[in-house]
Design a protein around this motif. Structure first.
Motif, PDB file in Angstrom:
ATOM      1  N   LYS A 176       0.817  -1.219   0.000  1.00 32.39           N
ATOM      2  CA  LYS A 176       0.000   0.000   0.000  1.00 32.39           C
ATOM      3  C   LYS A 176       0.848   1.264   0.000  1.00 32.39           C
ATOM      4  O   LYS A 176       1.963   1.284   0.486  1.00 32.39           O
ATOM      5  CB  LYS A 176      -0.904   0.017   1.228  1.00 32.39           C
ATOM      6  N   SER A 177       0.251   2.309  -0.529  1.00 33.35           N
ATOM      7  CA  SER A 177       0.780   3.657  -0.425  1.00 33.35           C
ATOM      8  C   SER A 177      -0.390   4.545  -0.052  1.00 33.35           C
ATOM      9  O   SER A 177      -1.432   4.495  -0.714  1.00 33.35           O
ATOM     10  CB  SER A 177       1.394   4.108  -1.755  1.00 33.35           C
ATOM     11  N   LYS A 178      -0.233   5.278   1.030  1.00 34.68           N
ATOM     12  CA  LYS A 178      -1.305   6.163   1.520  1.00 34.68           C
ATOM     13  C   LYS A 178      -2.602   5.387   1.717  1.00 34.68           C
ATOM     14  O   LYS A 178      -3.683   5.870   1.394  1.00 34.68           O
ATOM     15  CB  LYS A 178      -1.492   7.344   0.583  1.00 34.68           C
ATOM     16  N   GLY A 179      -2.483   4.152   2.227  1.00 39.55           N
ATOM     17  CA  GLY A 179      -3.646   3.334   2.544  1.00 39.55           C
ATOM     18  C   GLY A 179      -4.288   2.618   1.376  1.00 39.55           C
ATOM     19  O   GLY A 179      -5.214   1.839   1.565  1.00 39.55           O
ATOM     20  N   GLN A 180      -3.800   2.841   0.177  1.00 44.31           N
ATOM     21  CA  GLN A 180      -4.373   2.221  -1.020  1.00 44.31           C
ATOM     22  C   GLN A 180      -3.444   1.136  -1.551  1.00 44.31           C
ATOM     23  O   GLN A 180      -2.235   1.343  -1.644  1.00 44.31           O
ATOM     24  CB  GLN A 180      -4.572   3.264  -2.124  1.00 44.31           C
ATOM     25  N   VAL A 181      -4.020  -0.027  -1.897  1.00 49.14           N
ATOM     26  CA  VAL A 181      -3.228  -1.085  -2.519  1.00 49.14           C
ATOM     27  C   VAL A 181      -2.772  -0.586  -3.883  1.00 49.14           C
ATOM     28  O   VAL A 181      -3.566  -0.074  -4.669  1.00 49.14           O
ATOM     29  CB  VAL A 181      -4.038  -2.388  -2.666  1.00 49.14           C
ATOM     30  N   ILE A 182      -1.479  -0.708  -4.129  1.00 47.67           N
ATOM     31  CA  ILE A 182      -0.882  -0.330  -5.412  1.00 47.67           C
ATOM     32  C   ILE A 182      -0.516  -1.635  -6.124  1.00 47.67           C
ATOM     33  O   ILE A 182       0.276  -2.423  -5.609  1.00 47.67           O
ATOM     34  CB  ILE A 182       0.381   0.539  -5.201  1.00 47.67           C
TER      35      ILE A 182
END
Length: 161
Positions: free
Chosen positions: A135-141
């Motif tokens: 994740k980056s900033k809570g979002q799965v990348i």
């Protein structure tokens, strides 16, 4: 439980780490902002010749010097890992751990549950920890998830890099 062997740095573990890092970072000759907004150049380098990368500096880099920069940083990271991680690992495991630390940062890696489990010789559980760092900033990348799957597979000896 997996068998474990090697403690000294070999060209095999460093070469595998550099190949994995370069394959996921991708090459960019000009500085750009990565998914976190961090200025980056080459193969994910945030520093260039000792200076923090900005969106205007360096103006451009070539692929050969970018790969050299990755190799130098990967060697520094791997050396630090090998002086901090108490477990004896196979070259593929050092390579996977080095790629992970290169990407998330050495401090974050060393403070992670992944490294704690490696030091406790719980290597199968440690391998699963790679997948939690997607994740980056809570979002799965998706790119991070793909990278973590590849690092986990390499750590488990199921990948050729």
């Amino acid at each position: 439980m997996m068998s474990i062997l090697v403690t000294s740095m070999t060209s095999s573990d460093l070469d595998q780490a550099v190949s994995l890092i370069c394959s996921f970072e991708g090459f960019r000759s000009r500085p750009y902002a990565d998914v976190t907004g961090t200025p980056t150049v080459g193969y994910g380098s945030t520093y260039w010749h000792g200076q923090r990368v900005t969106l205007t500096s360096p103006e451009s880099v070539n692929e050969g010097e970018a790969r050299e920069a990755v190799a130098e940083e990967a060697q520094r990271v791997m050396t630090a890992l090998k002086s901090s991680v108490r477990a004896s690992l196979a070259p593929n495991q050092w390579a996977a751990l080095t790629s992970f630390a290169y990407n998330v940062g050495l401090s974050a890696c060393l403070d992670s549950t992944l490294v704690r489990l490696v030091n406790e010789q719980q290597l199968d559980k440690a391998a699963d920890q790679f997948l939690l760092w997607d994740k980056s900033k809570g979002q799965v990348i998706q790119g991070l998830l793909n990278r973590r799957k590849a690092e986990r597979a390499l750590f488990l000896g199921n990948a050729n890099v």
